[in-house]
Design an enzyme around this catalytic site. Structure first.
Site, PDB file in Angstrom:
ATOM      1  N   GLU A   1      -2.222   0.023  -4.826  1.00  0.00           N
ATOM      2  CA  GLU A   1      -2.202  -1.185  -3.993  1.00  0.00           C
ATOM      3  C   GLU A   1      -2.002  -2.424  -4.847  1.00  0.00           C
ATOM      4  O   GLU A   1      -2.532  -2.516  -5.950  1.00  0.00           O
ATOM      5  CB  GLU A   1      -3.539  -1.364  -3.260  1.00  0.00           C
ATOM      6  CG  GLU A   1      -3.746  -0.482  -2.065  1.00  0.00           C
ATOM      7  CD  GLU A   1      -5.081  -0.783  -1.387  1.00  0.00           C
ATOM      8  OE1 GLU A   1      -5.390  -1.974  -1.207  1.00  0.00           O
ATOM      9  OE2 GLU A   1      -5.792   0.180  -1.070  1.00  0.00           O
TER      10      GLU A   1
ATOM     11  N   ASP B   1       0.863  -1.182   0.000  1.00  0.00           N
ATOM     12  CA  ASP B   1       0.000   0.000   0.000  1.00  0.00           C
ATOM     13  C   ASP B   1       0.904   1.238   0.000  1.00  0.00           C
ATOM     14  O   ASP B   1       1.708   1.399   0.914  1.00  0.00           O
ATOM     15  CB  ASP B   1      -0.874  -0.052   1.268  1.00  0.00           C
ATOM     16  CG  ASP B   1      -2.047   0.901   1.184  1.00  0.00           C
ATOM     17  OD1 ASP B   1      -2.055   1.772   0.306  1.00  0.00           O
ATOM     18  OD2 ASP B   1      -2.951   0.785   2.040  1.00  0.00           O
TER      19      ASP B   1
END
Length: 305
Positions: A110, A17
DNA sequence: TGGGGTCCT
DNA sequence: AGGACCC
Protein backbone atom coordinates in the site's frame (compact mmCIF):
# COMPACT_ATOMS: atom_id res chain seq x y z
CA UNK A 1 -26.29 18.26 1.64
CA UNK A 2 -23.74 20.96 1.01
CA UNK A 3 -22.40 20.56 4.56
CA UNK A 4 -19.87 18.11 3.14
CA UNK A 5 -19.29 19.79 -0.16
CA UNK A 6 -15.71 20.85 -0.74
CA UNK A 7 -15.00 22.71 -3.93
CA UNK A 8 -11.84 22.16 -5.95
CA UNK A 9 -8.91 20.10 -4.72
CA UNK A 10 -7.00 21.63 -1.81
CA UNK A 11 -4.84 18.54 -2.23
CA UNK A 12 -5.20 15.38 -4.29
CA UNK A 13 -4.23 12.21 -2.49
CA UNK A 14 -4.24 8.80 -4.10
CA UNK A 15 -4.18 5.59 -2.14
CA UNK A 16 -2.94 2.50 -3.92
CA UNK A 17 -3.73 -0.97 -2.70
CA UNK A 18 -2.46 -4.06 -4.49
CA UNK A 19 -5.05 -6.79 -5.13
CA UNK A 20 -4.30 -10.08 -3.34
CA UNK A 21 -0.69 -8.97 -3.34
CA UNK A 22 1.19 -12.09 -2.19
CA UNK A 23 -0.74 -14.35 -4.54
CA UNK A 24 -0.45 -11.85 -7.39
CA UNK A 25 3.34 -11.93 -7.03
CA UNK A 26 3.30 -15.72 -7.26
CA UNK A 27 1.05 -15.58 -10.32
CA UNK A 28 3.28 -12.98 -11.94
CA UNK A 29 6.27 -15.27 -11.37
CA UNK A 30 4.35 -18.36 -12.52
CA UNK A 31 1.82 -17.27 -15.14
CA UNK A 32 0.33 -20.76 -15.30
CA UNK A 33 -1.29 -19.97 -11.96
CA UNK A 34 -3.23 -16.97 -13.28
CA UNK A 35 -7.00 -17.27 -13.05
CA UNK A 36 -6.82 -20.22 -10.67
CA UNK A 37 -7.64 -20.85 -7.05
CA UNK A 38 -4.30 -20.13 -5.41
CA UNK A 39 -3.32 -19.44 -1.82
CA UNK A 40 -0.16 -18.81 0.14
CA UNK A 41 0.69 -20.12 3.60
CA UNK A 42 1.59 -23.75 3.15
CA UNK A 43 4.56 -23.60 5.51
CA UNK A 44 2.38 -22.64 8.48
CA UNK A 45 -0.68 -24.62 7.50
CA UNK A 46 -2.75 -21.43 7.59
CA UNK A 47 -4.03 -19.38 4.67
CA UNK A 48 -2.20 -16.05 4.62
CA UNK A 49 -3.36 -14.72 1.24
CA UNK A 50 -5.60 -16.00 -1.52
CA UNK A 51 -6.63 -15.25 -5.08
CA UNK A 52 -10.04 -13.75 -5.86
CA UNK A 53 -11.05 -17.06 -7.42
CA UNK A 54 -10.40 -18.78 -4.10
CA UNK A 55 -12.25 -16.04 -2.22
CA UNK A 56 -15.26 -16.68 -4.45
CA UNK A 57 -15.34 -20.29 -3.24
CA UNK A 58 -15.52 -19.18 0.36
CA UNK A 59 -11.90 -19.64 1.38
CA UNK A 60 -10.85 -17.09 3.98
CA UNK A 61 -7.66 -15.74 5.47
CA UNK A 62 -6.67 -17.52 8.66
CA UNK A 63 -8.30 -20.78 7.62
CA UNK A 64 -6.47 -24.07 8.07
CA UNK A 65 -5.02 -25.29 4.78
CA UNK A 66 -6.86 -28.58 5.34
CA UNK A 67 -10.22 -26.77 5.51
CA UNK A 68 -9.40 -24.68 2.45
CA UNK A 69 -8.73 -27.84 0.46
CA UNK A 70 -12.05 -29.29 1.55
CA UNK A 71 -14.03 -26.18 0.54
CA UNK A 72 -12.07 -25.63 -2.64
CA UNK A 73 -10.78 -28.93 -4.07
CA UNK A 74 -7.90 -28.34 -6.44
CA UNK A 75 -6.77 -25.14 -4.73
CA UNK A 76 -3.04 -24.64 -5.18
CA UNK A 77 -1.31 -23.92 -1.88
CA UNK A 78 2.15 -22.39 -2.00
CA UNK A 79 4.87 -21.61 0.50
CA UNK A 80 5.16 -17.87 0.99
CA UNK A 81 8.22 -16.10 -0.42
CA UNK A 82 8.60 -12.83 1.42
CA UNK A 83 11.81 -11.91 -0.40
CA UNK A 84 9.93 -12.08 -3.68
CA UNK A 85 7.08 -9.94 -2.35
CA UNK A 86 9.66 -7.44 -1.13
CA UNK A 87 11.16 -7.25 -4.61
CA UNK A 88 7.77 -6.65 -6.22
CA UNK A 89 7.06 -4.04 -3.58
CA UNK A 90 10.28 -2.17 -4.27
CA UNK A 91 9.61 -2.17 -7.99
CA UNK A 92 6.05 -1.02 -7.47
CA UNK A 93 7.19 1.94 -5.37
CA UNK A 94 9.83 2.78 -7.95
CA UNK A 95 7.09 3.06 -10.55
CA UNK A 96 5.09 5.35 -8.26
CA UNK A 97 8.07 7.65 -7.89
CA UNK A 98 8.08 8.17 -11.65
CA UNK A 99 4.63 9.77 -11.31
CA UNK A 100 5.12 11.84 -8.15
CA UNK A 101 8.10 12.57 -5.91
CA UNK A 102 5.89 12.57 -2.83
CA UNK A 103 5.17 9.00 -1.79
CA UNK A 104 4.25 7.49 1.55
CA UNK A 105 5.05 3.80 1.63
CA UNK A 106 2.39 2.66 4.03
CA UNK A 107 2.96 -1.08 3.94
CA UNK A 108 4.44 -3.69 1.64
CA UNK A 109 1.45 -3.44 -0.70
CA UNK A 110 0.00 0.00 0.00
CA UNK A 111 1.07 3.56 -0.65
CA UNK A 112 -0.25 7.09 -0.59
CA UNK A 113 0.70 9.28 -3.54
CA UNK A 114 0.43 13.05 -3.41
CA UNK A 115 -0.80 14.12 -6.85
CA UNK A 116 -1.57 17.72 -5.89
CA UNK A 117 -1.00 20.05 -8.82
CA UNK A 118 0.14 17.37 -11.25
CA UNK A 119 -2.82 17.64 -13.65
CA UNK A 120 -1.03 20.22 -15.76
CA UNK A 121 2.10 18.15 -16.03
CA UNK A 122 0.14 15.15 -17.29
CA UNK A 123 -2.57 17.16 -19.07
CA UNK A 124 -5.31 14.99 -17.64
CA UNK A 125 -7.55 14.51 -14.64
CA UNK A 126 -6.38 12.97 -11.38
CA UNK A 127 -8.45 9.93 -12.21
CA UNK A 128 -6.65 9.53 -15.52
CA UNK A 129 -3.28 9.78 -13.77
CA UNK A 130 -4.42 6.89 -11.59
CA UNK A 131 -5.30 4.90 -14.71
CA UNK A 132 -1.81 5.48 -16.08
CA UNK A 133 -0.28 4.31 -12.80
CA UNK A 134 -2.47 1.22 -12.76
CA UNK A 135 -1.59 0.38 -16.37
CA UNK A 136 2.13 0.89 -15.86
CA UNK A 137 2.20 -1.44 -12.86
CA UNK A 138 0.20 -4.02 -14.73
CA UNK A 139 2.43 -3.88 -17.81
CA UNK A 140 5.73 -3.90 -15.99
CA UNK A 141 4.98 -6.15 -13.02
CA UNK A 142 1.92 -8.02 -14.17
CA UNK A 143 0.10 -7.43 -10.93
CA UNK A 144 -3.23 -5.73 -10.41
CA UNK A 145 -3.85 -2.75 -8.13
CA UNK A 146 -6.79 -0.64 -7.05
CA UNK A 147 -6.50 3.11 -6.61
CA UNK A 148 -8.63 5.67 -4.83
CA UNK A 149 -8.30 9.42 -5.21
CA UNK A 150 -9.74 12.10 -3.01
CA UNK A 151 -8.81 15.17 -1.03
CA UNK A 152 -7.75 13.50 2.23
CA UNK A 153 -6.00 10.28 3.19
CA UNK A 154 -9.05 8.84 4.94
CA UNK A 155 -11.25 9.51 1.90
CA UNK A 156 -8.57 8.11 -0.44
CA UNK A 157 -8.51 4.93 1.66
CA UNK A 158 -12.26 4.62 1.37
CA UNK A 159 -12.01 5.23 -2.38
CA UNK A 160 -9.37 2.55 -3.00
CA UNK A 161 -11.49 -0.03 -1.21
CA UNK A 162 -14.70 1.03 -2.92
CA UNK A 163 -14.10 -0.96 -6.08
CA UNK A 164 -11.79 -3.96 -5.89
CA UNK A 165 -10.06 -5.69 -7.55
CA UNK A 166 -8.67 -3.53 -10.34
CA UNK A 167 -10.75 -0.49 -9.44
CA UNK A 168 -10.26 3.23 -9.83
CA UNK A 169 -12.49 5.44 -7.70
CA UNK A 170 -12.36 9.19 -7.38
CA UNK A 171 -14.29 10.98 -4.66
CA UNK A 172 -14.44 14.67 -5.54
CA UNK A 173 -15.35 17.18 -2.86
CA UNK A 174 -18.92 17.64 -4.03
CA UNK A 175 -19.71 13.90 -3.94
CA UNK A 176 -18.33 12.98 -0.54
CA UNK A 177 -21.73 12.36 1.03
CA UNK A 178 -22.77 9.99 -1.77
CA UNK A 179 -19.88 7.66 -0.93
CA UNK A 180 -19.93 8.02 2.84
CA UNK A 181 -23.57 6.96 3.06
CA UNK A 182 -22.53 3.50 1.80
CA UNK A 183 -19.64 3.07 4.22
CA UNK A 184 -20.23 1.35 7.56
CA UNK A 185 -18.61 3.24 10.42
CA UNK A 186 -16.48 0.22 11.35
CA UNK A 187 -15.05 0.15 7.85
CA UNK A 188 -13.45 3.57 8.19
CA UNK A 189 -9.66 3.51 8.50
CA UNK A 190 -8.77 4.05 12.16
CA UNK A 191 -12.20 3.21 13.59
CA UNK A 192 -11.90 -0.10 15.40
CA UNK A 193 -14.48 -2.27 17.15
CA UNK A 194 -14.43 -0.24 20.37
CA UNK A 195 -15.02 3.13 18.80
CA UNK A 196 -17.56 1.69 16.35
CA UNK A 197 -19.68 0.30 19.16
CA UNK A 198 -19.45 3.57 21.10
CA UNK A 199 -20.60 5.50 18.04
CA UNK A 200 -23.44 3.08 17.43
CA UNK A 201 -24.82 3.94 20.85
CA UNK A 202 -25.35 7.41 19.41
CA UNK A 203 -27.04 5.93 16.36
CA UNK A 204 -24.03 6.54 14.14
CA UNK A 205 -24.01 3.61 11.72
CA UNK A 206 -22.37 5.00 8.61
CA UNK A 207 -19.41 7.24 7.87
CA UNK A 208 -21.92 9.86 6.76
CA UNK A 209 -23.74 9.79 10.10
CA UNK A 210 -20.40 10.50 11.76
CA UNK A 211 -19.34 13.25 9.35
CA UNK A 212 -22.65 15.07 9.87
CA UNK A 213 -22.29 15.25 13.65
CA UNK A 214 -21.24 18.61 14.97
CA UNK A 215 -17.70 19.11 16.13
CA UNK A 216 -18.64 19.66 19.79
CA UNK A 217 -20.09 16.17 19.98
CA UNK A 218 -16.92 14.66 18.57
CA UNK A 219 -14.65 16.62 20.90
CA UNK A 220 -16.75 15.70 23.89
CA UNK A 221 -16.62 11.93 23.46
CA UNK A 222 -13.55 11.17 21.39
CA UNK A 223 -9.80 11.73 21.43
CA UNK A 224 -7.44 13.31 18.95
CA UNK A 225 -7.08 10.53 16.36
CA UNK A 226 -10.85 10.37 15.92
CA UNK A 227 -11.20 14.12 15.61
CA UNK A 228 -8.69 13.90 12.78
CA UNK A 229 -10.66 11.12 11.13
CA UNK A 230 -13.85 13.16 11.53
CA UNK A 231 -12.28 16.16 9.81
CA UNK A 232 -10.82 14.05 7.02
CA UNK A 233 -14.23 12.51 6.33
CA UNK A 234 -15.55 16.03 5.80
CA UNK A 235 -12.78 16.72 3.31
CA UNK A 236 -10.54 18.69 5.63
CA UNK A 237 -6.91 17.49 5.49
CA UNK A 238 -5.81 16.64 9.00
CA UNK A 239 -3.64 13.54 9.03
CA UNK A 240 -0.09 14.30 8.07
CA UNK A 241 1.31 12.92 4.84
CA UNK A 242 4.45 11.09 5.91
CA UNK A 243 6.88 11.26 3.05
CA UNK A 244 8.61 8.04 3.80
CA UNK A 245 10.52 5.91 1.39
CA UNK A 246 12.88 3.19 2.46
CA UNK A 247 16.32 3.11 0.91
CA UNK A 248 16.48 0.57 -1.88
CA UNK A 249 20.20 0.02 -1.89
CA UNK A 250 23.08 0.79 0.41
CA UNK A 251 26.65 -0.03 -0.35
CA UNK A 252 29.81 -0.11 1.66
CA UNK A 253 33.18 0.05 -0.01
CA UNK A 254 36.62 -0.53 1.41
CA UNK A 255 40.05 -0.40 -0.14
CA UNK A 256 42.72 -2.93 0.69
CA UNK A 257 46.34 -2.09 1.17
CA UNK A 258 48.82 -2.70 -0.08
CA UNK A 259 47.43 -2.82 -3.63
CA UNK A 260 47.98 -6.14 -5.32
CA UNK A 261 47.87 -7.50 -8.83
CA UNK A 262 47.25 -11.00 -7.59
CA UNK A 263 43.58 -11.71 -6.79
CA UNK A 264 44.49 -14.55 -4.44
CA UNK A 265 46.09 -12.05 -2.03
CA UNK A 266 42.70 -10.53 -1.35
CA UNK A 267 41.20 -13.56 0.28
CA UNK A 268 43.68 -13.64 3.13
CA UNK A 269 41.61 -13.62 6.32
CA UNK A 270 43.60 -10.91 8.02
CA UNK A 271 42.87 -8.57 5.12
CA UNK A 272 39.18 -9.29 4.69
CA UNK A 273 38.36 -9.39 8.38
CA UNK A 274 38.02 -5.61 8.81
CA UNK A 275 35.75 -5.54 5.77
CA UNK A 276 33.66 -8.39 7.13
CA UNK A 277 33.35 -6.55 10.43
CA UNK A 278 32.22 -3.35 8.78
CA UNK A 279 29.61 -5.24 6.75
CA UNK A 280 28.46 -6.91 9.94
CA UNK A 281 28.08 -3.61 11.77
CA UNK A 282 26.30 -2.04 8.80
CA UNK A 283 23.85 -4.94 8.74
CA UNK A 284 23.22 -4.62 12.47
CA UNK A 285 22.64 -0.91 12.03
CA UNK A 286 20.16 -1.50 9.22
CA UNK A 287 18.24 -4.09 11.19
CA UNK A 288 17.94 -1.67 14.11
CA UNK A 289 17.13 1.36 11.98
CA UNK A 290 14.72 -0.18 9.51
CA UNK A 291 13.12 -2.96 11.52
CA UNK A 292 10.86 -4.70 9.04
CA UNK A 293 9.92 -1.68 7.02
CA UNK A 294 11.84 -3.25 4.20
CA UNK A 295 13.40 -6.54 3.31
CA UNK A 296 17.11 -6.85 3.70
CA UNK A 297 19.19 -9.00 1.47
CA UNK A 298 22.60 -8.85 -0.08
CA UNK A 299 22.57 -8.22 -3.78
CA UNK A 300 26.30 -8.38 -4.28
CA UNK A 301 29.53 -8.52 -2.43
CA UNK A 302 32.12 -7.64 -4.98
CA UNK A 303 35.84 -7.22 -5.05
CA UNK A 304 37.25 -4.76 -7.56
CA UNK A 305 40.65 -3.41 -8.30
C1' DT B 1 -5.28 -15.49 13.05
C1' DG B 2 -1.68 -13.02 15.40
C1' DG B 3 2.77 -10.83 15.87
C1' DG B 4 4.72 -6.59 15.67
C1' DG B 5 4.38 -1.88 14.83
C1' DT B 6 2.73 3.29 15.72
C1' DC B 7 0.31 6.83 17.89
C1' DC B 8 -1.95 8.70 21.82
C1' DT B 9 -3.21 9.39 26.74
C1' DA C 1 2.66 1.51 30.82
C1' DG C 2 -1.62 0.49 28.58
C1' DG C 3 -5.10 1.00 25.04
C1' DA C 4 -6.67 1.12 20.31
C1' DC C 5 -5.78 0.27 15.81
C1' DC C 6 -3.37 -1.02 11.66
C1' DC C 7 -1.34 -4.55 8.23
Amino acid sequence: MQVLSVHSWPQAIAHLDADAFFVSCEQASMPALKGKCVAVGKERGIIIALSYEAKAKGVKRGMFVSDAKRICPGIIILDSNHETYGLFSVRMFEILKRFSPKIEEYSVDEAFIDLTGLRRLYSCSYEEIAVKIQNTIEQELSISVSIGISITKVLAKIASKYKKPHGITAIPGNKIHLYLSNILIEDVWGIGPNTASLLKKFDIKTALDFALKNENFVKKYLSKPYIQIYKELKGEPSIEFIEKISPKSISKAKSFYPPSQKPEDLILPHQTMPFALSIYSLTLFLIMALKDRCFLFFKAISLAS
